[in-house]
Design a protein around this motif. Structure first.
Motif, mmCIF file in Angstrom:
data_model
loop_
_atom_site.group_PDB
_atom_site.id
_atom_site.type_symbol
_atom_site.label_atom_id
_atom_site.label_comp_id
_atom_site.label_asym_id
_atom_site.label_seq_id
_atom_site.Cartn_x
_atom_site.Cartn_y
_atom_site.Cartn_z
ATOM 1 N N VAL A 1 0.845 -1.187 0.000
ATOM 2 C CA VAL A 1 0.000 0.000 0.000
ATOM 3 C C VAL A 1 0.882 1.239 0.000
ATOM 4 O O VAL A 1 1.868 1.286 0.729
ATOM 5 C CB VAL A 1 -0.936 -0.019 1.246
ATOM 6 C CG1 VAL A 1 -1.428 1.361 1.585
ATOM 7 C CG2 VAL A 1 -2.110 -0.957 1.030
ATOM 8 N N ALA A 2 0.547 2.194 -0.853
ATOM 9 C CA ALA A 2 1.308 3.445 -0.909
ATOM 10 C C ALA A 2 0.435 4.579 -0.390
ATOM 11 O O ALA A 2 -0.720 4.704 -0.791
ATOM 12 C CB ALA A 2 1.756 3.729 -2.334
ATOM 13 N N ILE A 3 0.989 5.351 0.528
ATOM 14 C CA ILE A 3 0.250 6.468 1.132
ATOM 15 C C ILE A 3 1.032 7.746 0.883
ATOM 16 O O ILE A 3 2.197 7.842 1.277
ATOM 17 C CB ILE A 3 0.100 6.272 2.664
ATOM 18 C CG1 ILE A 3 -0.527 4.915 3.006
ATOM 19 C CG2 ILE A 3 -0.666 7.428 3.298
ATOM 20 C CD1 ILE A 3 -1.998 4.836 2.818
ATOM 21 N N SER A 4 0.397 8.721 0.259
ATOM 22 C CA SER A 4 1.076 9.994 0.058
ATOM 23 C C SER A 4 0.136 10.994 -0.598
ATOM 24 O O SER A 4 -0.610 10.645 -1.518
ATOM 25 C CB SER A 4 2.298 9.808 -0.843
ATOM 26 O OG SER A 4 2.878 11.055 -1.128
ATOM 27 N N LYS A 5 0.209 12.220 -0.138
ATOM 28 C CA LYS A 5 -0.582 13.270 -0.798
ATOM 29 C C LYS A 5 -0.029 13.506 -2.205
ATOM 30 O O LYS A 5 -0.732 13.990 -3.084
ATOM 31 C CB LYS A 5 -0.613 14.557 0.034
ATOM 32 C CG LYS A 5 0.737 15.241 0.238
ATOM 33 C CD LYS A 5 0.526 16.588 0.927
ATOM 34 C CE LYS A 5 1.687 17.531 0.787
ATOM 35 N NZ LYS A 5 2.835 17.302 1.647
ATOM 36 N N GLU A 6 1.225 13.104 -2.435
ATOM 37 C CA GLU A 6 1.841 13.261 -3.760
ATOM 38 C C GLU A 6 1.120 12.381 -4.801
ATOM 39 O O GLU A 6 1.135 12.692 -5.987
ATOM 40 C CB GLU A 6 3.329 12.902 -3.724
ATOM 41 C CG GLU A 6 4.125 13.509 -2.585
ATOM 42 C CD GLU A 6 4.168 15.037 -2.600
ATOM 43 O OE1 GLU A 6 3.716 15.652 -3.574
ATOM 44 O OE2 GLU A 6 4.640 15.616 -1.598
ATOM 45 N N LEU A 7 0.520 11.297 -4.345
ATOM 46 C CA LEU A 7 -0.227 10.438 -5.272
ATOM 47 C C LEU A 7 -1.501 11.122 -5.755
ATOM 48 O O LEU A 7 -1.948 10.892 -6.879
ATOM 49 C CB LEU A 7 -0.546 9.092 -4.615
ATOM 50 C CG LEU A 7 0.685 8.204 -4.385
ATOM 51 C CD1 LEU A 7 0.359 7.059 -3.446
ATOM 52 C CD2 LEU A 7 1.221 7.669 -5.716
ATOM 53 N N ASP A 8 -2.077 11.981 -4.895
ATOM 54 C CA ASP A 8 -3.231 12.781 -5.321
ATOM 55 C C ASP A 8 -2.789 13.800 -6.367
ATOM 56 O O ASP A 8 -3.495 14.050 -7.343
ATOM 57 C CB ASP A 8 -3.870 13.498 -4.125
ATOM 58 C CG ASP A 8 -4.421 12.509 -3.106
ATOM 59 O OD1 ASP A 8 -4.755 11.364 -3.509
ATOM 60 O OD2 ASP A 8 -4.506 12.862 -1.919
#
Lengths: 265, 265
Positions: free
Chosen positions: B194-201
């Motif tokens: 799982v990848a979590i990051s506001k950068e993915l948004d």
């Protein structure tokens, strides 16, 4: 005398040779057995570890006995309930948390909801950051019951997280019913299960509606219809309430609740 | 006479016993060896099949030797280039295609781009329907080169698909640079990276900008900056062109192109 000794020496040396041979062979076999057991254990463990990434239920849906027979391009399409759950503002929340805290929070949540999905016959298709997409290929009403039980579990988990000093946990759940095409895609080195359907776009829309209308669980007209038809066929009544959201545009949406969960998020 | 025969019979029968034992043991070992080889082959095949679902490079990033040592909650965070590619209007297009055609189209496309991503040191994090999310954990400029080569490959593939009577293939690629937290999540029975990051948004936003501005490849200011810094360190110049999109709001965006790919989608 020498002759007698000679004729006795031959069988004796032969017996000793055979005995040694037997002992050596037995020793080799015991040793190789040990090695095989170790190798076997390692491979089984490796398989078990991988299996967690590719649920067995998927292989069942693809009508495959084991993963070696799953090939790129295998597919099936099915009308089914599809569920999407999301933690409110998780990405923003995670910015103020350490990496350890983020995964403590996430896994604490997943551990509480994944067994509920499994219990109701659902398959977790994907974890998408904090989001979960689940398919219910076998029955419809169970998806609605699952959503209610997930929210019920959130009540205690919210309290647990609060006591641990973790941020407030709120989840929104959207449910839709429709045809989904599922297949295997990728190339020789990287393969994935892939779901293609315009219904998944509807699901995303429904899930985000839980935020817009501040409801715990929102389901589409199609999902309610499928579950109601199933309940009628099985001659029993829903054990939860549902109300239409009059202001919903585009799709006819309903929120469902029970005495424990409540209407609002 | 009887005594002599008796004393001879004992060693002869013993010799025969030992001989038989040896032969039987050898036979058992050969047989078990065969079974072990079959089992070994099956388990290795199973592992290989699973491995396609969990790329080895991920284990490397998690600093794990093999998958059995990967546990829920393991994580790493890293500044890296992140790439998102999407087929224009694929869901709508797929509505008019048969299941076989959908996966022929998709896998024809994935087979053409997945090796390019791998060649440039990228790891395919996820297939999301027709979308691909890839991470470039080791170097930056390679992500931009990768996007250009992906688009170059599309020129021939577009023609191939056209000849096969498949719909027109166009892809948009977005690239961003930022910190991403990657970990393992799930429960004992279903695990996922799982990848979590506001950068993915931000990445999602950039990728959808390719549609809005009709550009083949759009990159953020951060991505251009990271690649330029790397190129400067390595003392060489970009082999492609880049121009700012003046009308972009919120994020400073650039489109990149070369003589083969062209600016527009």
């Amino acid at each position: 005398m020498f002759q007698i000794l000679g004729s006795q020496l031959l069988p004796i040396s032969f017996v000793v040779f055979c005995l040694c041979q037997t002992i050596i062979l037995a020793y080799i076999q015991i040793n190789s057995e040990k090695k095989v057991q170790q190798l076997y254990k390692f491979l089984i463990e490796t398989n078990d570890s991988y299996q967690r990434f590719v649920p067995k239920q998927f292989l069942e849906l693809f009508s495959k006995k084991d993963i070696t027979s799953l090939e790129i391009g295998d597919k099936f399409s099915r009308n089914m309930m599809i569920l999407s759950a999301d933690i409110r503002n998780f990405t923003a929340m995670s910015e103020d948390m350490s990496g350890i805290q983020v995964f403590k929070f996430l896994n604490g949540y997943f551990e509480k909801v994944a067994p509920v999905i499994q219990k109701h016959g659902g398959i977790i298709e994907k974890y998408l950051g904090d989001g979960i997409i689940a398919f219910f290929p076998y029955n419809c009403e169970s998806a609605l019951k699952c959503a209610l039980e997930m929210q019920e579990n959130m009540i205690t988990l919210r309290q647990e997280f609060k006591e641990k000093g973790l941020p407030e946990l709120k989840i929104g759940i959207g449910i839709h019913y429709g045809n989904v095409l599922v297949g295997t895609a990728g190339d020789a080195s990287r393969m994935s299960e892939v779901a293609i359907s315009k219904e998944l776009d509807v699901l995303t829309h429904v899930e985000s509606a839980t935020k817009r209308y501040n409801k715990a669980i929102i389901v589409t007209k199609e999902a309610v219809g499928a579950a109601a038809w199933e309940a009628k066929t099985n001659n029993h009544k829903f054990e939860f309430y549902g109300k239409k959201i009059p202001e919903a545009i585009g799709h006819e949406l309903y929120y469902i609740y029970n005495d424990v969960v409540g209407k609002d998020l």
